[in-house]
Design an enzyme around this catalytic site. Structure first.
Site, mmCIF file in Angstrom:
data_model
loop_
_atom_site.group_PDB
_atom_site.id
_atom_site.type_symbol
_atom_site.label_atom_id
_atom_site.label_comp_id
_atom_site.label_asym_id
_atom_site.label_seq_id
_atom_site.Cartn_x
_atom_site.Cartn_y
_atom_site.Cartn_z
ATOM 1 N N CYS A 87 0.829 -1.209 0.000
ATOM 2 C CA CYS A 87 0.000 0.000 0.000
ATOM 3 C C CYS A 87 0.869 1.268 0.000
ATOM 4 O O CYS A 87 1.690 1.467 0.897
ATOM 5 C CB CYS A 87 -0.884 -0.037 1.236
ATOM 6 S SG CYS A 87 -1.946 1.387 1.392
ATOM 7 N N CYS A 226 -0.854 4.337 -6.384
ATOM 8 C CA CYS A 226 -1.835 3.683 -5.502
ATOM 9 C C CYS A 226 -2.028 2.298 -6.084
ATOM 10 O O CYS A 226 -2.261 2.155 -7.293
ATOM 11 C CB CYS A 226 -3.157 4.442 -5.493
ATOM 12 S SG CYS A 226 -4.494 3.543 -4.670
#
Ligand code: DGL
Length: 334
Positions: A87, A226
């Site tokens: 992440c 992302c």
């Protein structure tokens, strides 16, 4: 039965084990890259999605750091020899080697991703890099810092795409996803009065603030900062090229770079005699899925998005027993 025994029961623990952490399904990009690599480096992968706390993007950095570190601790407790923080928002909050105390080595996605992006920029002569990410990632300026560290010395702009990860997590398809990408990136075209992206500092590029106009030309390289965006990379490429920027751009997906970085990390551990051995690479890689949210969600999305979900020789995705877990309470817990 304890969680550790439950996991041993579904996938033996005598092999090098990588923990893979994301707020949701975004880490599937790195997982796919790991499965494609067919390397004997990992025999078992523990994928943890912190869906209870998803999305991370709008949360303050210290809260994201606490949650992600609790995820790393849990994965280490469950047998991971090292943990990949796939992440970006968690990596940007400071959950990376050298910045936090962790029970096992941490590999964050931003540093290897930035090294890869810097080398793409070098080899293509690119001097304008755009990073698409969550609010938290863009606000942190972590990509900009990592690109500088990697030797890239030209323009970098960050652009936050609020809600885009949510749409992807929910599995909206086709025109809905395309519209969401368009909504999230449309403002890029307005910067500088045309399809241009200016040079911004991380702090100035929060949503709404946009990027300061500084250059009249679109970016040469766009980083998918992302993990969720990587899952719809072709849609992002198409929308940017045909509508928002008006020309094709080189997309950089850091997932592959993280997978390579992990392999190197496990290689170093093997060479120094640390970590589990005994894996020949001939047995299928076992992938165990854990979530702090609903197991049906993770199972459904994995079945839809991962190769070999229905069964394959090179790896076994343990989808009939997705485990619901809670993050440990403690200094870094929730
Ligand atoms: N997967 C996260 C990232 O790479 C974004 C999703 C979220 O907001 O939790 O930044």
């Amino acid at each position: 039965m304890s969680l550790v025994s439950l996991i041993k029961d579904v996938a033996p623990d005598d092999r090098p084990t990588v923990g893979l952490f994301d707020s949701g399904i975004g880490g599937f990009g790195t997982l796919r890259a790991m499965l494609r690599a067919r390397t004997p480096s990992w025999g078992r992968i523990l994928y943890l999605a912190d869906l209870r706390n998803f999305p991370y993007g709008p949360r303050p950095a210290d809260e994201v750091r606490r949650l992600a570190l609790a995820g790393v601790e849990l994965l280490a407790e469950l047998g991971a020899d090292l943990v990949a923080v796939a992440c970006n928002t968690a990596s940007a909050s400071g959950v990376r080697a050298g910045q936090v105390e962790a029970p096992v080595p941490i590999h964050d996605i931003i540093r290897p991703g930035a090294r890869h992006a810097a080398s793409v920029a070098r080899s293509t002569g690119a001097t304008r890099v755009l990073v698409l990410g969550t609010e938290g990632t863009v606000r942190s300026g972590a990509w900009e810092d990592a690109l500088r560290e990697a030797g890239y010395g030209h323009e970098v702009a960050g652009w936050a795409c609020p809600f885009l990860a949510n749409m992807i997590e929910q599995g909206r398809n086709g025109p809905v996803t395309r519209r969401a990408v368009l909504e999230a990136t449309r403002g890029l075209a307005a910067v500088g009065g045309g399809p241009a992206v200016g040079r911004v500092s991380g702090a100035g590029s929060v949503p709404g603030a946009g990027a300061a106009a500084g250059s009249e030309r679109p970016p040469d390289v766009v980083i998918l900062g992302c993990t969720h965006y990587s899952l719809i990379a072709p849609v992002v490429a198409e929308v940017l090229a045909t509508t928002v920027l008006g020309r094709p751009v080189r997309l950089v997906d850091p997932s592959e770079a993280l997978a390579r970085d992990l392999e190197a990390g496990l290689g170093r551990m093997r060479a120094s005699g640390e970590g589990a051995g005994g894996f020949t690479g001939e047995q299928p890689v076992e992938v165990v899925f854990l979530t702090t949210g609903r197991k049906e969600h993770l199972e459904g999305r994995a079945r839809a998005l991962l190769p070999g979900a229905a069964g394959g020789a090179a790896h076994r995705l343990v989808l009939d027993r997705v485990l619901e877990v809670t993050l440990p309470k403690g200094p870094s817990g929730p």
